[in-house]
Design a protein around this motif. Structure first.
Motif, PDB file in Angstrom:
ATOM      1  N   ILE A  63       0.876  -1.164   0.000  1.00 14.38           N
ATOM      2  CA  ILE A  63       0.000   0.000   0.000  1.00 14.38           C
ATOM      3  C   ILE A  63       0.917   1.218   0.000  1.00 14.38           C
ATOM      4  O   ILE A  63       1.799   1.341   0.861  1.00 14.38           O
ATOM      5  CB  ILE A  63      -0.914   0.020   1.230  1.00 14.38           C
ATOM      6  CG1 ILE A  63      -1.873  -1.180   1.199  1.00 14.38           C
ATOM      7  CG2 ILE A  63      -1.717   1.328   1.288  1.00 14.38           C
ATOM      8  CD1 ILE A  63      -2.729  -1.308   2.449  1.00 14.38           C
ATOM      9  N   ILE A  64       0.714   2.090  -0.956  1.00 15.57           N
ATOM     10  CA  ILE A  64       1.634   3.210  -1.154  1.00 15.57           C
ATOM     11  C   ILE A  64       0.910   4.537  -0.953  1.00 15.57           C
ATOM     12  O   ILE A  64      -0.190   4.749  -1.472  1.00 15.57           O
ATOM     13  CB  ILE A  64       2.254   3.137  -2.565  1.00 15.57           C
ATOM     14  CG1 ILE A  64       3.127   1.887  -2.682  1.00 15.57           C
ATOM     15  CG2 ILE A  64       3.071   4.395  -2.884  1.00 15.57           C
ATOM     16  CD1 ILE A  64       3.693   1.646  -4.066  1.00 15.57           C
ATOM     17  N   THR A  65       1.537   5.398  -0.165  1.00  9.98           N
ATOM     18  CA  THR A  65       1.050   6.765  -0.012  1.00  9.98           C
ATOM     19  C   THR A  65       2.106   7.707  -0.582  1.00  9.98           C
ATOM     20  O   THR A  65       3.115   7.254  -1.121  1.00  9.98           O
ATOM     21  CB  THR A  65       0.785   7.110   1.471  1.00  9.98           C
ATOM     22  OG1 THR A  65       2.027   7.066   2.187  1.00  9.98           O
ATOM     23  CG2 THR A  65      -0.205   6.136   2.088  1.00  9.98           C
ATOM     24  N   GLN A  66       1.891   8.979  -0.428  1.00  8.87           N
ATOM     25  CA  GLN A  66       2.808   9.936  -1.043  1.00  8.87           C
ATOM     26  C   GLN A  66       4.214   9.845  -0.452  1.00  8.87           C
ATOM     27  O   GLN A  66       5.201  10.040  -1.160  1.00  8.87           O
ATOM     28  CB  GLN A  66       2.275  11.358  -0.883  1.00  8.87           C
ATOM     29  CG  GLN A  66       3.048  12.385  -1.709  1.00  8.87           C
ATOM     30  CD  GLN A  66       2.372  13.736  -1.721  1.00  8.87           C
ATOM     31  OE1 GLN A  66       1.775  14.150  -0.729  1.00  8.87           O
ATOM     32  NE2 GLN A  66       2.431  14.434  -2.837  1.00  8.87           N
ATOM     33  N   ASN A  67       4.306   9.519   0.836  1.00  5.14           N
ATOM     34  CA  ASN A  67       5.612   9.552   1.487  1.00  5.14           C
ATOM     35  C   ASN A  67       6.065   8.224   2.081  1.00  5.14           C
ATOM     36  O   ASN A  67       7.180   8.135   2.602  1.00  5.14           O
ATOM     37  CB  ASN A  67       5.609  10.604   2.615  1.00  5.14           C
ATOM     38  CG  ASN A  67       5.309  11.997   2.093  1.00  5.14           C
ATOM     39  OD1 ASN A  67       5.920  12.450   1.142  1.00  5.14           O
ATOM     40  ND2 ASN A  67       4.341  12.663   2.723  1.00  5.14           N
ATOM     41  N   SER A  68       5.228   7.198   2.013  1.00  5.42           N
ATOM     42  CA  SER A  68       5.603   5.951   2.675  1.00  5.42           C
ATOM     43  C   SER A  68       4.862   4.771   2.052  1.00  5.42           C
ATOM     44  O   SER A  68       4.147   4.919   1.057  1.00  5.42           O
ATOM     45  CB  SER A  68       5.288   6.044   4.177  1.00  5.42           C
ATOM     46  OG  SER A  68       5.838   4.947   4.857  1.00  5.42           O
ATOM     47  N   TYR A  69       5.034   3.604   2.670  1.00  5.85           N
ATOM     48  CA  TYR A  69       4.359   2.402   2.177  1.00  5.85           C
ATOM     49  C   TYR A  69       4.209   1.393   3.303  1.00  5.85           C
ATOM     50  O   TYR A  69       4.915   1.456   4.326  1.00  5.85           O
ATOM     51  CB  TYR A  69       5.134   1.773   1.015  1.00  5.85           C
ATOM     52  CG  TYR A  69       6.412   1.052   1.409  1.00  5.85           C
ATOM     53  CD1 TYR A  69       6.433  -0.333   1.577  1.00  5.85           C
ATOM     54  CD2 TYR A  69       7.598   1.744   1.626  1.00  5.85           C
ATOM     55  CE1 TYR A  69       7.595  -0.996   1.936  1.00  5.85           C
ATOM     56  CE2 TYR A  69       8.767   1.103   1.977  1.00  5.85           C
ATOM     57  CZ  TYR A  69       8.764  -0.283   2.133  1.00  5.85           C
ATOM     58  OH  TYR A  69       9.916  -0.927   2.502  1.00  5.85           O
ATOM     59  N   LEU A  70       3.298   0.461   3.098  1.00  2.28           N
ATOM     60  CA  LEU A  70       3.140  -0.688   3.970  1.00  2.28           C
ATOM     61  C   LEU A  70       3.297  -1.945   3.144  1.00  2.28           C
ATOM     62  O   LEU A  70       2.735  -2.052   2.049  1.00  2.28           O
ATOM     63  CB  LEU A  70       1.775  -0.674   4.657  1.00  2.28           C
ATOM     64  CG  LEU A  70       1.478  -1.892   5.554  1.00  2.28           C
ATOM     65  CD1 LEU A  70       0.814  -1.460   6.852  1.00  2.28           C
ATOM     66  CD2 LEU A  70       0.608  -2.926   4.821  1.00  2.28           C
ATOM     67  N   SER A  71       4.070  -2.888   3.665  1.00  2.00           N
ATOM     68  CA  SER A  71       4.289  -4.171   2.999  1.00  2.00           C
ATOM     69  C   SER A  71       3.548  -5.257   3.742  1.00  2.00           C
ATOM     70  O   SER A  71       3.776  -5.469   4.950  1.00  2.00           O
ATOM     71  CB  SER A  71       5.790  -4.486   2.946  1.00  2.00           C
ATOM     72  OG  SER A  71       6.004  -5.866   2.742  1.00  2.00           O
TER      73      SER A  71
END
Length: 225
Positions: free
Chosen positions: A210-218
């Motif tokens: 899951i990707i946001t503008q400044n980070s992500y979750l794996s």
């Protein structure tokens, strides 16, 4: 006359489609490049004659000028240029190194690739990276484009793409324009469905980001797969 009544040598294009490019002889390949023969010879027969004049050697053929090629009956300037162009493409291909494929060894590797496509979007999109057995990237593609807060992927399309590219592993990803990295129930559900389908197809789901503008979750890092 129907194609099935023609001699196989007279229809190299059909042979290409039915049996693949490796099944074609040198003369059949050259015949496809020329497109047609002369009034007295088929394209394959004309190609055999041209290749025989250079001892069936492609390197020697590439040394022939347009003027040399047009000396053969049935080879005009257009065909001669087509032959010379194909040989030049082959020369340039041989001189180029095969580009090294990116290798995915961590979720951050995948994030660095996918954030270029997903980080700054205002609507959700669903993407996939297709990998070979060495976890090297074969293909990257957008699968769906959704609304403000959802992008549902068709699992059949996902795995069709994987099969088309002979992938053995996939990493899927979608963005959350809201900036919230917490997986929704739908995110968890679709991940489970993809993983289950992958088991049946012998294509492993390696991660879901899951990707946001400044980070992500794996999902893999969080033990959610």
């Amino acid at each position: 006359m129907s194609i099935k009544f023609l001699a196989e040598d007279d229809r190299p294009r059909e042979k290409f489609l039915l049996k693949g490019r490796n099944s074609l002889s040198d003369s059949e390949l050259l015949a496809i490049i020329m497109g047609s023969g002369s009034r007295d010879e088929t394209a394959v027969e004309l190609a055999r004659k041209i290749l025989a004049s250079v001892d069936n050697n492609w390197h020697q053929l590439s040394l022939l000028t347009i003027k040399d090629l047009t000396k053969f009956k049935g080879v005009g300037e257009v065909k001669a240029i087509s032959i010379a162009t194909a040989l030049e493409i082959g020369r340039r291909r041989a001189s180029q190194e095969i580009p090294e494929k990116s290798q995915i060894s961590s979720s951050n590797n995948a994030y660095q690739i996918l954030k270029l496509h997903l980080a700054d979007l205002r609507t959700e999109e669903f993407w996939a990276i297709f990998l070979n057995q060495s976890n090297k990237v074969i293909h990257i593609s957008q699968l769906t484009q959704g609304g403000i807060n959802q992008s549902i992927v068709d699992i059949r399309i996902l795995f069709k793409n994987a099969l088309d590219h002979f992938a053995t592993g996939i990493i899927v990803a979608h963005n959350h324009p809201s900036g919230n990295l917490k997986p929704s129930s739908e995110d968890i559900h679709i991940t489970k469905k993809i993983k289950e389908a992958g088991v049946l197809m012998n294509i492993q789901l390696l991660d879901h980001l899951i990707i946001t503008q400044n980070s992500y979750l794996s999902f893999a890092d969080e033990n959610l797969l």
